[in-house]
Write an enzyme that holds these catalytic residues in place. Sequence first.
Site, PDB file in Angstrom:
ATOM      1  N   SER A  82      -8.581   2.846  -6.066  1.00 42.86           N
ATOM      2  CA  SER A  82      -7.328   2.239  -5.627  1.00 42.86           C
ATOM      3  C   SER A  82      -6.525   1.617  -6.761  1.00 42.86           C
ATOM      4  O   SER A  82      -5.290   1.567  -6.686  1.00 42.86           O
ATOM      5  CB  SER A  82      -7.604   1.167  -4.570  1.00 42.86           C
ATOM      6  OG  SER A  82      -8.141   1.730  -3.402  1.00 42.86           O
ATOM      7  N   PHE A 254      -6.630 -16.526   4.709  1.00 43.93           N
ATOM      8  CA  PHE A 254      -7.172 -16.768   6.041  1.00 43.93           C
ATOM      9  C   PHE A 254      -8.681 -16.591   6.150  1.00 43.93           C
ATOM     10  O   PHE A 254      -9.287 -17.017   7.124  1.00 43.93           O
ATOM     11  CB  PHE A 254      -6.466 -15.857   7.045  1.00 43.93           C
ATOM     12  CG  PHE A 254      -4.972 -16.044   7.046  1.00 43.93           C
ATOM     13  CD1 PHE A 254      -4.409 -17.157   7.636  1.00 43.93           C
ATOM     14  CD2 PHE A 254      -4.148 -15.132   6.406  1.00 43.93           C
ATOM     15  CE1 PHE A 254      -3.033 -17.358   7.618  1.00 43.93           C
ATOM     16  CE2 PHE A 254      -2.781 -15.310   6.378  1.00 43.93           C
ATOM     17  CZ  PHE A 254      -2.219 -16.421   6.982  1.00 43.93           C
ATOM     18  N   GLU A 296      -0.060  -3.926   2.547  1.00 46.18           N
ATOM     19  CA  GLU A 296      -1.210  -3.014   2.505  1.00 46.18           C
ATOM     20  C   GLU A 296      -2.042  -3.110   3.785  1.00 46.18           C
ATOM     21  O   GLU A 296      -2.448  -4.195   4.196  1.00 46.18           O
ATOM     22  CB  GLU A 296      -2.124  -3.339   1.322  1.00 46.18           C
ATOM     23  CG  GLU A 296      -3.302  -2.386   1.229  1.00 46.18           C
ATOM     24  CD  GLU A 296      -4.465  -2.887   0.375  1.00 46.18           C
ATOM     25  OE1 GLU A 296      -5.274  -2.037  -0.051  1.00 46.18           O
ATOM     26  OE2 GLU A 296      -4.565  -4.110   0.147  1.00 46.18           O
ATOM     27  N   ASP A 347      -2.854   5.545  -1.159  1.00 43.89           N
ATOM     28  CA  ASP A 347      -3.239   5.617  -2.566  1.00 43.89           C
ATOM     29  C   ASP A 347      -4.185   6.767  -2.853  1.00 43.89           C
ATOM     30  O   ASP A 347      -4.237   7.282  -3.965  1.00 43.89           O
ATOM     31  CB  ASP A 347      -3.845   4.295  -3.046  1.00 43.89           C
ATOM     32  CG  ASP A 347      -4.915   3.753  -2.111  1.00 43.89           C
ATOM     33  OD1 ASP A 347      -5.145   4.338  -1.035  1.00 43.89           O
ATOM     34  OD2 ASP A 347      -5.528   2.716  -2.451  1.00 43.89           O
TER      35      ASP A 347
END
Length: 471
Positions: A82, A254, A296, A347
């Site tokens: 990636s 989070f 993403e 990607d």
Amino acid sequence: MLKPAFIAVAIATTLLAGCGGNSSAPAAPKNVLFFLGDGMGMNTLTAARIYKVGEDGELTIDTLPETAFVKTYSNNAQVTDSAPSMAAYMTGVKMNNEVISMTPETSAFDATGKNYLNGTDSTCPTSGNGSAVTTLLELAKAAGWGTGAVTTTRVTHATPAVTYAHICHRDAENTIAAQAVPGGLGYNSALGDGLDVLLGGGRQFFLPTASGGKRTDGRDLTAELVTKGYTYVKTKTEFDAAAAGSTKKIVGLFTSSHMSYDLDRDPAVEPSLAEMTTKAIDILSKNEKGFFLMVEGGRIDHALHETTAKKALQDTVAFDDAIKTAIAKMKAIDPDLSNTLIVVTADHDHTLVLNGYAARTGATTAVNPGVLGLLKNFVTGALNLDSGGNPFTIIGFGNGENRPANRSALSDAQVADKTYHQEAAIPMAAGSETHGGTDVFLGAIGRGSDKFTGVINNTEVFNLIRQSVGL
């Protein structure tokens, strides 16, 4: 010599211009929204469509008017990871696997093959191993635009990191986190006063070990960000309370590591990707010059590495929902998208396959496994059997962890469960299914989107975006 009448007209024109009578209107803000489905190859995208809306349905991605196919190979590998594939989009430069936004000669490993890492701290040489290359986000920042990155992975993971950081090895996430903190040691000064929006997981790389994090330097980066004017949120309640009108900059972390798969997400605890995208647009669109936002769907990739197809398809649907939300919000701001470019792509591919000659299944429901189920003959409706007399699934993988030596009978209920690991042709360790090298889909809408056509290299996307919006 100029005639008096001409001079009088010239003076009058000058005075009128000085009074604003001939001044041009402020330029309309320009916006770029770049959506990246990590690992979302063509087969995964097709399977997600069938899963959600059936064979003849449409996802939002399917409705994008301009399309292309993208080559994804990296500087040193036929099959990319990636980091360099996203970096090619963001910088226009082919780089080596594992490298985050650096020049092509940069290596993630020393001459003996050892990676430049000490845990999650970088040991990259400070000289003699490449240099930083400018990203689209940095160009947007230099132009005075708002900037943001939203992800369901750790915000320090490869894809988001590529937009705002430069490092020789993607796993140096402590070092990557420090690059996002304005004025701090290791800060990426190309970000000026810093990102405006950063939302996702990865809190552990912002906290010292004494507070349950992984930072070995004792720094609490969340506290440092607050002193720099950021609103820091770590719960859904805090996220909802951060009103866009009064929030100038926001960092949301989070979870300690990656955010939950969409199938496992507690909506009272973690915001959805669509909700984070909405908040980002609301904050960034206040910038009068425009904004750049990267979004993403990162956990598509993780579920594919696990070969848990149901999780991967649901995360793809959640990613598609974020795109749908963003298009609607941007059309409310810029009705014809005449100053907004939205690009959606992946990607890299994975090794997911759809085995042939299955009867149409329609969408997956509580009573219909759909594309996740066992393959049934399109003529008789009976289960198709392998050479050993056992049924098999529509979805399989080229390699992966579930490769039984002796296959046994399977049921639809078993294979459609979110914890089921689809069978693979080549056995691999748990979670170690690999990326694939196939070209990926790109869709675009809005300003300059007609430039995206044909079969293109991932590095070309960088230039096409710049040309479309004048960055």
